[in-house]
Write a protein that holds these residues in place. Structure first.
Motif, short mmCIF file in Angstrom:
data_model
loop_
_atom_site.label_atom_id
_atom_site.label_comp_id
_atom_site.label_asym_id
_atom_site.label_seq_id
_atom_site.Cartn_x
_atom_site.Cartn_y
_atom_site.Cartn_z
N LEU A 11 0.83 -1.21 0.00
CA LEU A 11 0.00 0.00 0.00
C LEU A 11 0.86 1.26 0.00
CD1 LEU A 11 -2.77 -1.10 2.53
CD2 LEU A 11 -2.93 -1.00 0.03
N ILE A 12 1.92 1.25 0.79
CA ILE A 12 2.84 2.40 0.81
C ILE A 12 3.48 2.58 -0.55
CG2 ILE A 12 5.00 3.27 1.78
CD1 ILE A 12 4.17 1.97 4.44
N LEU A 13 3.84 1.47 -1.20
CA LEU A 13 4.42 1.54 -2.55
C LEU A 13 3.49 2.28 -3.50
CD1 LEU A 13 6.44 0.58 -4.79
CD2 LEU A 13 5.08 -1.52 -4.90
N ILE A 14 2.21 1.95 -3.48
CA ILE A 14 1.26 2.59 -4.38
C ILE A 14 1.04 4.05 -3.97
CG2 ILE A 14 -1.09 2.53 -5.28
CD1 ILE A 14 0.75 0.26 -6.22
N TRP A 15 0.99 4.32 -2.67
CA TRP A 15 0.82 5.71 -2.22
C TRP A 15 2.02 6.57 -2.63
CZ3 TRP A 15 -0.68 3.99 3.42
CH2 TRP A 15 -1.97 3.45 3.39
N VAL A 16 3.21 6.03 -2.44
CA VAL A 16 4.41 6.78 -2.82
C VAL A 16 4.44 7.00 -4.33
CG1 VAL A 16 6.94 6.65 -2.99
CG2 VAL A 16 5.80 6.05 -0.85
N ALA A 17 4.07 5.97 -5.09
CA ALA A 17 4.04 6.11 -6.55
C ALA A 17 3.03 7.15 -6.99
CB ALA A 17 3.73 4.75 -7.19
N ASP A 18 1.84 7.12 -6.38
CA ASP A 18 0.81 8.11 -6.74
C ASP A 18 1.28 9.52 -6.43
OD1 ASP A 18 -0.91 6.20 -7.67
OD2 ASP A 18 -2.18 6.15 -5.89
N SER A 19 1.91 9.69 -5.28
CA SER A 19 2.42 11.02 -4.91
C SER A 19 3.53 11.46 -5.84
CB SER A 19 2.92 11.00 -3.45
OG SER A 19 1.88 10.68 -2.56
N GLY A 20 4.43 10.53 -6.17
CA GLY A 20 5.51 10.85 -7.10
C GLY A 20 4.98 11.24 -8.46
N ALA A 21 3.95 10.53 -8.92
CA ALA A 21 3.35 10.85 -10.22
C ALA A 21 2.69 12.22 -10.18
CB ALA A 21 2.34 9.78 -10.60
N TYR A 22 1.99 12.51 -9.09
CA TYR A 22 1.27 13.78 -8.97
C TYR A 22 2.22 14.97 -9.01
CZ TYR A 22 -1.74 17.41 -6.98
OH TYR A 22 -2.43 18.58 -6.76
N PHE A 23 3.23 14.93 -8.15
CA PHE A 23 4.13 16.08 -8.05
C PHE A 23 5.09 16.17 -9.23
CE2 PHE A 23 2.90 15.46 -3.55
CZ PHE A 23 2.39 16.73 -3.31
N SER A 24 5.56 15.04 -9.71
CA SER A 24 6.45 15.05 -10.88
C SER A 24 5.70 15.51 -12.12
CB SER A 24 7.03 13.66 -11.10
OG SER A 24 7.88 13.64 -12.22
N GLY A 25 4.45 15.05 -12.25
CA GLY A 25 3.65 15.46 -13.39
C GLY A 25 3.35 16.95 -13.39
N ARG A 26 3.05 17.48 -12.21
CA ARG A 26 2.77 18.92 -12.12
C ARG A 26 4.01 19.76 -12.38
NH1 ARG A 26 -1.87 20.88 -9.62
NH2 ARG A 26 -0.69 22.66 -8.83
N ALA A 27 5.16 19.27 -11.94
CA ALA A 27 6.38 20.06 -12.07
C ALA A 27 7.01 19.95 -13.46
CB ALA A 27 7.39 19.63 -11.01
N PHE A 28 6.96 18.76 -14.05
CA PHE A 28 7.72 18.54 -15.28
C PHE A 28 6.88 18.03 -16.45
CE2 PHE A 28 10.44 17.43 -11.59
CZ PHE A 28 11.33 18.49 -11.66
N VAL A 56 4.31 -0.88 -9.94
CA VAL A 56 3.91 0.52 -10.11
C VAL A 56 3.41 0.76 -11.53
CG1 VAL A 56 4.79 2.89 -10.25
CG2 VAL A 56 5.38 1.45 -8.29
N MET A 57 4.10 0.20 -12.52
CA MET A 57 3.68 0.39 -13.90
C MET A 57 2.30 -0.23 -14.15
SD MET A 57 4.93 2.00 -16.47
CE MET A 57 3.75 2.46 -17.73
N ILE A 58 2.06 -1.40 -13.59
CA ILE A 58 0.75 -2.04 -13.75
C ILE A 58 -0.33 -1.22 -13.04
CG2 ILE A 58 -0.61 -4.08 -13.12
CD1 ILE A 58 1.22 -4.49 -15.51
N SER A 59 0.04 -0.58 -11.95
CA SER A 59 -0.95 0.25 -11.24
C SER A 59 -1.46 1.38 -12.13
CB SER A 59 -0.34 0.82 -9.95
OG SER A 59 0.55 1.90 -10.21
#
Length: 273
Positions: free
Chosen positions: A146-163, A216-219
């Motif tokens: 669950l932490i893996l998916i939460w971290v991935a979602d957060s990384g996608a959110y902030f990385s997507g907004r920034a770059f 993460v990719m499958i998620s």
């Protein structure tokens, strides 16, 4: 929106942690069943069952299926079912990223889509219940997932907004970018290194990185799959139960795909008894 998301997460995360780590497996299965039934209610609407009376049907179906799956959770066929789901979600991801899927708002009930949705909801429930019940590190591994998916979602959110510049699947979800995916995958690598440090599994760090990055990719496929359902139903969210997060399906779409894949990876790598 971000504030609402954070407040909802702050309220839910402690409950999830306590449930995963401390509930006996049968109680965890029951609580998770409530979550899955909530997702099934929303799925019924996304599949064109507008009347509440009709949306009860998928709930009744799962109310019969889930107890049977719990009884059978250690049967030999369950591993084959989990592996089949992992292959299914891999194929779904490839199709969704191909750009060949044409989407349009569709009216009326869609029973085949509903049937597939119920299958994957039952599948993720079975995968997570089985993982949580495994000794000695089952609850810890589920919490890690669950932490893996939460971290991935957060990384996608902030990385997507920034770059974010290059669209991932503009025909499905215009807001998602490859830069966001890169942020999610980086989060997966970091989580894998933590798992390697914990030494819960007799797997090398490279294998754990491969497992976590693939999960993460499958998620992403689960996220896109739900986006397809919403676009073809003409709605923004699957529901409005969780402020800042939409409905139950909006919150667990990534886990629906990633849960069976993560467990299948552990089984294939021989990491579980």
């Amino acid at each position: 929106m971000l504030k609402a998301r954070l407040l909802t997460a702050l309220a839910l995360v402690p409950l999830v942690v306590l449930g995963v780590l401390y509930l006996p497996n049968h109680w965890f299965a029951l609580v998770l069943a409530v979550v899955v039934l909530g997702a099934a209610w929303e799925l019924g609407n996304l599949c064109g069952l507008e009347k509440p009376a009709l949306r009860i049907l998928p709930l009744l179906a799962l109310s019969v299926i889930l107890p049977f799956l719990y009884i059978q959770r250690h049967a030999p066929w369950v591993e084959w079912f989990i592996l089949a789901l992992a292959l299914w979600w891999t194929a779904v991801l490839l199709v969704l990223l191909s750009g060949k899927l044409k989407l349009e708002v569709k009216a009326g009930p869609r029973p085949l889509l509903l049937l597939v949705g119920l299958m994957v909801l039952a599948g993720v429930w079975l995968a997570l219940v089985r993982l949580q019940g495994m000794a000695p590190h089952g609850p810890g591994l589920l919490m890690f997932f669950l932490i893996l998916i939460w971290v991935a979602d957060s990384g996608a959110y902030f990385s997507g907004r920034a770059f974010g510049k290059h669209k991932l699947a503009p025909h499905i979800s215009p807001g998602k970018t490859w830069e966001g995916v890169a942020g999610a995958l980086l989060g997966g690598v970091l989580c894998a290194l933590v798992l390697a440090y914990l030494q819960w599994l007799d797997l090398s760090a490279p294998l754990l990185v491969l497992l976590c990055v693939s999960t993460v990719m499958i998620s992403v496929g689960g996220d896109l799959w739900e986006s397809v359902l919403k676009r073809e139903r003409g709605v923004k969210d699957s529901g409005a139960l969780l402020p800042g997060h939409g409905g139950v399906l909006d919150r667990i779409d990534s886990q629906i795909a990633a849960g069976p894949f993560f467990l299948a990876g552990l089984l294939l790598l021989g990491a579980l008894p």
